[in-house]
Write an enzyme that holds these catalytic residues in place. Structure first.
Site, PDB file in Angstrom:
ATOM      1  N   LYS A 292       6.083  -3.428   7.988  1.00  0.00           N
ATOM      2  CA  LYS A 292       4.920  -2.209   7.598  1.00  0.00           C
ATOM      3  C   LYS A 292       4.880  -1.524   8.734  1.00  0.00           C
ATOM      4  CE  LYS A 292       1.653  -3.467   5.114  1.00  0.00           C
ATOM      5  NZ  LYS A 292       1.300  -3.379   3.820  1.00  0.00           N
TER       6      LYS A 292
ATOM      7  N   GLY B 106     -13.555  -2.335  -3.363  1.00  0.00           N
ATOM      8  CA  GLY B 106     -12.683  -1.232  -3.819  1.00  0.00           C
ATOM      9  C   GLY B 106     -12.287   0.294  -4.874  1.00  0.00           C
TER      10      GLY B 106
ATOM     11  N   ASN C  83      -5.804   2.890  -5.224  1.00  0.00           N
ATOM     12  CA  ASN C  83      -5.152   2.749  -6.047  1.00  0.00           C
ATOM     13  C   ASN C  83      -5.445   1.234  -6.750  1.00  0.00           C
ATOM     14  OD1 ASN C  83      -2.865   3.488  -7.732  1.00  0.00           O
ATOM     15  ND2 ASN C  83      -1.783   2.286  -5.890  1.00  0.00           N
TER      16      ASN C  83
ATOM     17  N   GLY D 227      -7.568  -0.964  -6.427  1.00  0.00           N
ATOM     18  CA  GLY D 227      -8.470  -1.402  -6.743  1.00  0.00           C
ATOM     19  C   GLY D 227      -8.679  -1.100  -8.437  1.00  0.00           C
ATOM     20  N   TYR D 228      -9.227   0.931  -8.332  1.00  0.00           N
ATOM     21  CA  TYR D 228      -8.540   1.463  -9.778  1.00  0.00           C
ATOM     22  C   TYR D 228      -8.074   1.160 -10.687  1.00  0.00           C
ATOM     23  CZ  TYR D 228      -8.978   3.971 -13.410  1.00  0.00           C
ATOM     24  OH  TYR D 228      -9.183   5.773 -14.971  1.00  0.00           O
TER      25      TYR D 228
HETATM   26  N1  GLU Z   1       2.012  -1.652   0.392  1.00  0.00           N
HETATM   27  C1  GLU Z   1       2.220  -2.210  -0.549  1.00  0.00           C
HETATM   28  C2  GLU Z   1       2.397  -3.929  -0.112  1.00  0.00           C
HETATM   29  O1  GLU Z   1       1.638  -3.914   0.567  1.00  0.00           O
HETATM   30  C3  GLU Z   1       3.310  -1.992  -0.859  1.00  0.00           C
HETATM   31  C4  GLU Z   1       4.684  -1.880  -0.245  1.00  0.00           C
HETATM   32  C5  GLU Z   1       5.898  -1.888  -0.708  1.00  0.00           C
HETATM   33  O2  GLU Z   1       6.289  -1.480  -1.961  1.00  0.00           O
HETATM   34  O3  GLU Z   1       7.219  -2.018  -0.153  1.00  0.00           O
HETATM   35  O4  GLU Z   1       2.353  -4.898  -0.754  1.00  0.00           O
END
Ligand code: GLU
Length: 411
Positions: free
Chosen positions: A103, A215, A218, A220-221
């Site tokens: 992340k 929320g 993207n 929540g919607y």
């Molecule tokens: N940010 C999203 C998550 O927390 C997607 C991560 C991704 O597609 O690599 O799962």
């Protein structure tokens, strides 16, 4: 305890006991493999230079390349990215896709930057991490406040810097640039597929099911829009400024249009204003925290009145709150399962890029539904077998898989 990294470590320790895992391996898995801390100088439109602090945490790659989004938020910090990267390892294992966890994040409020500044910042971030990413190494994607446009800039910069023309280094790109159909909807829709399975498993009569969603980004919607289409009643929805309530139900499309026009949700016809905290405490069938971490914690867990929670945000419930909810018999579907639709379709995107294929939206969503339904059923029956909450059941499955892959590596 609202430090997300300590929470992630404490969840890992609890599951380690449950599955009797090797303590040294758990010590290793409680710390990311690598943490990049970056200071990024960016030229602002007025000619000045501003320095932004950013991170990329690579938690574990025993099951495949590190995978996970990049978040742009003024509250991003080291503890948060480390926790989020660990949660990605479990999420990819539960989704049964061949990735580890990663992340990234930049400390920035993107609303304060012009499009040109945002582009320069995104490119600067990629130049700083270019040696540590790639289709087989670490595959970033969108997260809070990051978009397909930002992924397109990042991929372009990566190709320039590395000479590697593969589009598979980033997922969540725009469809014209190698993105997958269905990726935008994937996280929200995946959550609804999980909710429908949960209702079936729990034999809940579906007429007039009430849902409150914190929320309207993207995730929540798209959750709201499919739930509404499936005939459920969205009685409350919010953004970071606050929420709206209507006992008769809110059409999420109209709410989003209103927000886009007025810059806020409050004032939408037929709705009452409610605060974000109030929204969490509504007496609804399903509560969907779909924003940030720690919103359900030791202070308010006792006041939650929903029967079910679908965690669409990452880490919205603290370990203390988990225990309170468990004793109140509120069943919560954990983030690593409920919001795994996004990364699952990221995998489909990566796969299509590598194999030069283009799948239809129907095909993508069908594969997503099958996969997340399988993951839900596995977790639901594990929960019964172990007599624990859904998070511990999901972790028991996921952590065991990561440990198995870890042990196969030569050290
Ligand atoms: N940010 C999203 C998550 O927390 C997607 C991560 C991704 O597609 O690599 O799962």
């Amino acid at each position: 305890m609202n430090d997300p990294y300590l929470n992630a470590q404490s969840q890992l320790r609890s599951v380690a006991k449950l599955i009797k895992a090797d303590e040294e391996i758990i010590n290793k898995l409680s710390i990311p493999d690598k943490l990049l801390t970056l200071s990024l100088p960016v030229r602002m439109d007025n000619g000045s230079i501003r320095t932004f602090i950013a991170y990329r945490s690579q938690h574990n790659n025993s099951r495949g390349p590190y995978k996970g989004g990049i978040r742009y938020h003024h509250l991003v910090n080291e503890a948060e990215v480390k926790a989020l990267s660990m949660w990605m390892s479990w999420k990819c294992a539960i989704a049964d896709i061949p990735y580890g966890g990663g992340k990234g994040g930049i400390i920035v409020d993107p609303r304060e930057l012009s499009a040109a500044e945002l582009e320069r910042l995104s490119r600067a971030y990629v130049r700083a991490i270019a040696h540590d990413i790639g289709p087989d190494l670490d595959v970033p994607a969108p997260d809070v406040n990051t978009t397909p446009q930002i992924m397109d800039w990042m991929l372009d910069e990566y190709i320039k810097v590395s000479g590697n023309k593969s589009k598979a280094t980033f997922t969540g790109k725009s469809v014209d640039n190698g993105g997958s159909l269905g990726r935008t909807e994937a996280t929200g829709y995946g959550g609804v597929y999980v909710m429908e399975e949960l209702l079936k498993a729990e034999k809940v009569k579906k007429d007039n099911l009430t849902i409150a969603i914190q929320g309207i980004g993207n995730v929540g919607y798209y959750f709201a829009s499919l739930a509404h289409k499936n005939g459920h009643k969205i009685v409350a929805i919010s953004d970071s400024k606050g929420g709206i309530y209507n006992a008769k139900g809110i059409d999420p499309k109209l709410a989003l249009e209103f927000k886009q026009k007025e810059g806020r949700l409050s004032g939408m016809e037929g709705t009452k204003i409610i605060g974000n905290e109030q929204l969490l405490e509504l007496k609804v069938d399903v509560l969907v925290p779909s924003a940030l971490e720690n919103v359900i914690n030791a202070d308010n867990a006792d006041k939650i009145k929903a029967r079910y929670i679908i965690e669409m945000a990452n880490g919205p419930i603290t370990p203390e709150a988990d225990e309170i909810l468990f004793s109140k018999k509120i069943l919560s579907v954990p983030d690593v399962l409920a919001n795994s639709g996004g990364v699952t379709v990221s995998y489909f995107e990566w796969y299509q890029n590598i194999h030069n294929e283009k799948w239809s939206k129907e095909e993508v969503l069908k594969k997503l539904k099958d996969n997340i339904t399988r993951a839900f059923k596995q977790t639901y029956s594990k929960r019964k077998e172990l007599g624990v909450n859904m998070r511990m059941a999901a972790y028991a499955l996921a952590v065991a898989k990561v440990i198995e892959a870890f042990k196969k590596q030569e050290l």
